[in-house]
Design a protein around this motif. Structure first.
Motif, PDB file in Angstrom:
ATOM      1  N   ASN A   1      30.455  40.465  36.845  1.00  0.00           N
ATOM      2  CA  ASN A   1      31.813  40.999  36.868  1.00  0.00           C
ATOM      3  C   ASN A   1      32.726  40.365  35.833  1.00  0.00           C
ATOM      4  O   ASN A   1      33.743  40.928  35.481  1.00  0.00           O
ATOM      5  CB  ASN A   1      32.404  40.860  38.264  1.00  0.00           C
ATOM      6  CG  ASN A   1      31.670  41.724  39.260  1.00  0.00           C
ATOM      7  OD1 ASN A   1      30.771  42.477  38.899  1.00  0.00           O
ATOM      8  ND2 ASN A   1      32.030  41.625  40.505  1.00  0.00           N
ATOM      9  N   GLU A   2      32.402  39.178  35.346  1.00  0.00           N
ATOM     10  CA  GLU A   2      33.212  38.548  34.301  1.00  0.00           C
ATOM     11  C   GLU A   2      33.149  39.362  33.015  1.00  0.00           C
ATOM     12  O   GLU A   2      34.022  39.262  32.170  1.00  0.00           O
ATOM     13  CB  GLU A   2      32.743  37.114  34.036  1.00  0.00           C
ATOM     14  CG  GLU A   2      33.138  36.136  35.117  1.00  0.00           C
ATOM     15  CD  GLU A   2      34.649  35.934  35.223  1.00  0.00           C
ATOM     16  OE1 GLU A   2      35.334  35.996  34.193  1.00  0.00           O
ATOM     17  OE2 GLU A   2      35.124  35.733  36.343  1.00  0.00           O
TER      18      GLU A   2
ATOM     19  N   TYR B   1      38.773  48.482  29.975  1.00  0.00           N
ATOM     20  CA  TYR B   1      39.017  47.741  31.217  1.00  0.00           C
ATOM     21  C   TYR B   1      40.502  47.542  31.487  1.00  0.00           C
ATOM     22  O   TYR B   1      40.973  47.790  32.595  1.00  0.00           O
ATOM     23  CB  TYR B   1      38.293  46.384  31.196  1.00  0.00           C
ATOM     24  CG  TYR B   1      38.622  45.533  32.408  1.00  0.00           C
ATOM     25  CD1 TYR B   1      38.116  45.865  33.657  1.00  0.00           C
ATOM     26  CD2 TYR B   1      39.444  44.420  32.306  1.00  0.00           C
ATOM     27  CE1 TYR B   1      38.420  45.104  34.777  1.00  0.00           C
ATOM     28  CE2 TYR B   1      39.748  43.654  33.420  1.00  0.00           C
ATOM     29  CZ  TYR B   1      39.225  44.005  34.652  1.00  0.00           C
ATOM     30  OH  TYR B   1      39.537  43.260  35.749  1.00  0.00           O
TER      31      TYR B   1
ATOM     32  N   ASP C   1      42.730  42.154  38.957  1.00  0.00           N
ATOM     33  CA  ASP C   1      41.814  41.630  37.957  1.00  0.00           C
ATOM     34  C   ASP C   1      40.905  40.572  38.578  1.00  0.00           C
ATOM     35  O   ASP C   1      39.678  40.599  38.416  1.00  0.00           O
ATOM     36  CB  ASP C   1      42.600  41.055  36.781  1.00  0.00           C
ATOM     37  CG  ASP C   1      41.716  40.569  35.650  1.00  0.00           C
ATOM     38  OD1 ASP C   1      40.755  41.277  35.281  1.00  0.00           O
ATOM     39  OD2 ASP C   1      41.978  39.482  35.122  1.00  0.00           O
TER      40      ASP C   1
ATOM     41  N   LYS D   1      36.685  40.890  39.394  1.00  0.00           N
ATOM     42  CA  LYS D   1      35.764  39.924  38.794  1.00  0.00           C
ATOM     43  C   LYS D   1      35.064  39.051  39.839  1.00  0.00           C
ATOM     44  O   LYS D   1      34.143  38.326  39.510  1.00  0.00           O
ATOM     45  CB  LYS D   1      36.506  39.053  37.791  1.00  0.00           C
ATOM     46  CG  LYS D   1      36.934  39.847  36.565  1.00  0.00           C
ATOM     47  CD  LYS D   1      37.740  39.002  35.614  1.00  0.00           C
ATOM     48  CE  LYS D   1      38.169  39.818  34.403  1.00  0.00           C
ATOM     49  NZ  LYS D   1      39.046  39.041  33.528  1.00  0.00           N
TER      50      LYS D   1
END
Length: 67
Positions: free
Chosen positions: A3-4, A12, A50, A54
């Motif tokens: 997810n990073e 994004y 965000d 992540k």
């Protein structure tokens, strides 16, 4: 998916902004736009989404929802 790496996806930030704006629209009060710190609130909400996207837990939840 790591997810990073979401931040590496060209759109994004656009997607993140859209999600945050949609969320704000769903919880919006009539005088919401009159809040003194509206931009600060939008920034904080975007940062929370965000961080959530992540988080490895998000990937697990999405996989579980898809099953």
């Amino acid at each position: 998916m790591d997810n990073e790496r979401f931040a590496d996806i060209p759109e994004y930030k656009k997607i993140l902004k859209g999600v945050a704006e949609e969320f704000i629209g769903l919880v919006e009060m009539e005088d919401y736009e009159e809040f003194e710190n509206i931009n600060k609130l939008k920034k904080e909400i975007t940062e929370h989404f965000d961080k959530f996207f992540k988080d490895p837990e998000f990937d697990r939840l999405m996989s579980k929802a898809a099953d």
